[in-house]
Design a protein around this motif. Sequence first.
Motif, mmCIF file in Angstrom:
data_model
loop_
_atom_site.group_PDB
_atom_site.id
_atom_site.type_symbol
_atom_site.label_atom_id
_atom_site.label_comp_id
_atom_site.label_asym_id
_atom_site.label_seq_id
_atom_site.Cartn_x
_atom_site.Cartn_y
_atom_site.Cartn_z
ATOM 1 N N LEU A 1 0.853 -1.181 0.000
ATOM 2 C CA LEU A 1 0.000 0.000 0.000
ATOM 3 C C LEU A 1 0.890 1.233 0.000
ATOM 4 O O LEU A 1 1.867 1.311 0.736
ATOM 5 C CB LEU A 1 -0.904 0.000 1.230
ATOM 6 N N VAL A 2 0.541 2.197 -0.825
ATOM 7 C CA VAL A 2 1.327 3.414 -0.974
ATOM 8 C C VAL A 2 1.070 4.339 0.213
ATOM 9 O O VAL A 2 -0.068 4.526 0.625
ATOM 10 C CB VAL A 2 0.954 4.138 -2.290
ATOM 11 N N VAL A 3 2.151 4.898 0.743
ATOM 12 C CA VAL A 3 2.073 5.873 1.826
ATOM 13 C C VAL A 3 2.826 7.116 1.370
ATOM 14 O O VAL A 3 4.053 7.136 1.361
ATOM 15 C CB VAL A 3 2.674 5.322 3.141
ATOM 16 N N GLY A 4 2.094 8.126 0.925
ATOM 17 C CA GLY A 4 2.718 9.359 0.450
ATOM 18 C C GLY A 4 3.615 9.101 -0.745
ATOM 19 O O GLY A 4 3.385 8.200 -1.534
ATOM 20 N N GLY A 5 4.643 9.915 -0.881
ATOM 21 C CA GLY A 5 5.580 9.769 -1.985
ATOM 22 C C GLY A 5 6.777 8.922 -1.639
ATOM 23 O O GLY A 5 7.748 8.875 -2.385
ATOM 24 N N GLU A 6 6.730 8.250 -0.502
ATOM 25 C CA GLU A 6 7.857 7.453 -0.040
ATOM 26 C C GLU A 6 7.814 6.047 -0.632
ATOM 27 O O GLU A 6 6.747 5.518 -0.915
ATOM 28 C CB GLU A 6 7.834 7.376 1.486
ATOM 29 N N THR A 7 8.963 5.451 -0.801
ATOM 30 C CA THR A 7 9.027 4.078 -1.294
ATOM 31 C C THR A 7 8.522 3.085 -0.247
ATOM 32 O O THR A 7 7.774 2.185 -0.588
ATOM 33 C CB THR A 7 10.457 3.708 -1.721
ATOM 34 N N PRO A 8 8.885 3.224 1.026
ATOM 35 C CA PRO A 8 8.325 2.285 1.994
ATOM 36 C C PRO A 8 6.815 2.435 2.064
ATOM 37 O O PRO A 8 6.275 3.510 1.804
ATOM 38 C CB PRO A 8 8.949 2.708 3.329
ATOM 39 N N GLY A 9 6.168 1.374 2.397
ATOM 40 C CA GLY A 9 4.728 1.406 2.537
ATOM 41 C C GLY A 9 4.275 0.371 3.529
ATOM 42 O O GLY A 9 5.076 -0.229 4.235
ATOM 43 N N LEU A 10 2.984 0.154 3.560
ATOM 44 C CA LEU A 10 2.434 -0.937 4.359
ATOM 45 C C LEU A 10 2.384 -2.159 3.457
ATOM 46 O O LEU A 10 1.823 -2.099 2.359
ATOM 47 C CB LEU A 10 1.032 -0.595 4.856
ATOM 48 N N LEU A 11 2.966 -3.236 3.904
ATOM 49 C CA LEU A 11 2.978 -4.468 3.131
ATOM 50 C C LEU A 11 1.992 -5.442 3.754
ATOM 51 O O LEU A 11 2.167 -5.879 4.895
ATOM 52 C CB LEU A 11 4.377 -5.069 3.109
#
Length: 136
Positions: free
Chosen positions: A48-58
């Motif tokens: 799941l995308v969180v803002g413009g950051e590469t990390p997200g909720l997996l």
Amino acid sequence: MSDDESCELLGFDHVLLPVGDLDEAVGFYGRAGFPVGFRLDEAGIARLVVGGETPGLLLRHEEGTGRRPPARHPVRTWLEVPDARVAAAALEDAGIGLLDGPFPCATGWTVEFADPWGNVVGLTDYTKRPQLGRRP
């Protein structure tokens, strides 16, 4: 951690949330406003995308992960939003029940909700201390 370069923390990769049904979880988080960055059904994961950051909720399908209420002292994943009170109203409009909030916190306001597998997600803002947030 030691000074050894191999132990250097470079940043977040993802925050993993175990779920019992990937389709249901993607739908639940979609209603909560989380877009899907990618989905690999053969691996049982969706980011799941969180803002413009590469990390997200997996989201990761894990056999035996049944529906459950949040633990008494669950690990919480909090994400920054522009206004947690607006986010709370949007969650309720999407039929997602709130665990708590919106309630005041040191930086502004926070609201928490849990998915059907007991994972707790908080949405928090920096309306009281904008200089500390991502959008000062």
